[in-house]
Design an enzyme around this catalytic site. Structure first.
Site, PDB file in Angstrom:
ATOM      1  N   HIS A 126      20.067  40.832 -95.404  1.00 12.15           N
ATOM      2  CA  HIS A 126      19.434  40.094 -94.315  1.00 12.15           C
ATOM      3  C   HIS A 126      18.166  40.801 -93.821  1.00 12.15           C
ATOM      4  O   HIS A 126      17.242  40.144 -93.349  1.00 12.15           O
ATOM      5  CB  HIS A 126      20.424  39.861 -93.174  1.00 12.15           C
ATOM      6  CG  HIS A 126      21.316  38.701 -93.454  1.00 12.15           C
ATOM      7  ND1 HIS A 126      22.421  38.797 -94.273  1.00 12.15           N
ATOM      8  CD2 HIS A 126      21.246  37.407 -93.051  1.00 12.15           C
ATOM      9  CE1 HIS A 126      22.993  37.615 -94.356  1.00 12.15           C
ATOM     10  NE2 HIS A 126      22.306  36.755 -93.633  1.00 12.15           N
ATOM     11  N   TRP A 160      20.478  31.204-101.961  1.00  6.99           N
ATOM     12  CA  TRP A 160      20.900  32.230-100.996  1.00  6.99           C
ATOM     13  C   TRP A 160      22.425  32.275-100.907  1.00  6.99           C
ATOM     14  O   TRP A 160      23.023  33.351-100.919  1.00  6.99           O
ATOM     15  CB  TRP A 160      20.286  31.973 -99.623  1.00  6.99           C
ATOM     16  CG  TRP A 160      20.686  32.995 -98.603  1.00  6.99           C
ATOM     17  CD1 TRP A 160      21.672  32.892 -97.670  1.00  6.99           C
ATOM     18  CD2 TRP A 160      20.129  34.305 -98.433  1.00  6.99           C
ATOM     19  NE1 TRP A 160      21.753  34.035 -96.921  1.00  6.99           N
ATOM     20  CE2 TRP A 160      20.817  34.920 -97.369  1.00  6.99           C
ATOM     21  CE3 TRP A 160      19.105  35.000 -99.072  1.00  6.99           C
ATOM     22  CZ2 TRP A 160      20.522  36.209 -96.929  1.00  6.99           C
ATOM     23  CZ3 TRP A 160      18.804  36.283 -98.623  1.00  6.99           C
ATOM     24  CH2 TRP A 160      19.511  36.879 -97.573  1.00  6.99           C
ATOM     25  N   TYR A 174      25.534  43.484 -96.823  1.00  8.79           N
ATOM     26  CA  TYR A 174      25.251  42.235 -96.110  1.00  8.79           C
ATOM     27  C   TYR A 174      24.037  42.427 -95.193  1.00  8.79           C
ATOM     28  O   TYR A 174      23.115  41.614 -95.187  1.00  8.79           O
ATOM     29  CB  TYR A 174      26.481  41.805 -95.308  1.00  8.79           C
ATOM     30  CG  TYR A 174      26.280  40.540 -94.511  1.00  8.79           C
ATOM     31  CD1 TYR A 174      26.535  39.296 -95.066  1.00  8.79           C
ATOM     32  CD2 TYR A 174      25.825  40.597 -93.191  1.00  8.79           C
ATOM     33  CE1 TYR A 174      26.348  38.134 -94.335  1.00  8.79           C
ATOM     34  CE2 TYR A 174      25.631  39.438 -92.458  1.00  8.79           C
ATOM     35  CZ  TYR A 174      25.897  38.214 -93.031  1.00  8.79           C
ATOM     36  OH  TYR A 174      25.694  37.069 -92.307  1.00  8.79           O
ATOM     37  N   TYR A 207      18.007  32.550 -84.345  1.00 11.19           N
ATOM     38  CA  TYR A 207      19.158  32.731 -85.244  1.00 11.19           C
ATOM     39  C   TYR A 207      19.601  34.182 -85.145  1.00 11.19           C
ATOM     40  O   TYR A 207      18.830  35.099 -85.391  1.00 11.19           O
ATOM     41  CB  TYR A 207      18.747  32.387 -86.669  1.00 11.19           C
ATOM     42  CG  TYR A 207      19.885  32.142 -87.635  1.00 11.19           C
ATOM     43  CD1 TYR A 207      21.162  32.647 -87.427  1.00 11.19           C
ATOM     44  CD2 TYR A 207      19.670  31.398 -88.778  1.00 11.19           C
ATOM     45  CE1 TYR A 207      22.183  32.403 -88.320  1.00 11.19           C
ATOM     46  CE2 TYR A 207      20.686  31.151 -89.686  1.00 11.19           C
ATOM     47  CZ  TYR A 207      21.936  31.657 -89.448  1.00 11.19           C
ATOM     48  OH  TYR A 207      22.951  31.424 -90.338  1.00 11.19           O
TER      49      TYR A 207
END
Length: 105
Positions: free
Chosen positions: A22, A76, A18, A41
């Site tokens: 990113h 995505w 993960y 973000y």
């Protein structure tokens, strides 16, 4: 400026993947976030839980609409399905917004 927060689950053993994905976020996805007015973000985790937060320059409804209309976001989300579990809001097509219960400025 409005704030938006969401939560999700990383599948067992998939946190490193993960994070790797990113760290290699697609430039076209960051462009969608910029077009949606999303800034600052940030995603945190504890165990298998994820907590995301961002600020929406043009409001949360606008940010959700831009993301929902984007084929890049759809790609995505499909790309991330094997590493995480996130239930999407059936109305907005986005992550369910958490309800703010406290704010200190």
């Amino acid at each position: 400026m409005e704030r938006y927060a969401w939560k999700a689950i990383v599948k067992d053993g998939m946190l490193e993947e993960y994070i790797r994905r990113h760290n290699e976020i697609w430039p076209e996805l960051t462009q969608v976030l910029n077009d949606a007015g999303i800034h600052n973000y940030t995603i945190w985790n504890v165990g298998n839980e994820l907590f995301g937060y961002y600020e929406c320059d043009q409001g949360c409804d606008y940010a959700a609409r831009v993301q929902a209309e984007s084929p890049v976001v759809d790609r995505w989300n499909e790309y991330m399905k094997d590493v995480m579990i996130m239930e999407m809001d059936p109305v907005t097509g986005a992550q369910p917004k958490l309800t703010q219960v406290f704010f200190h400025k």
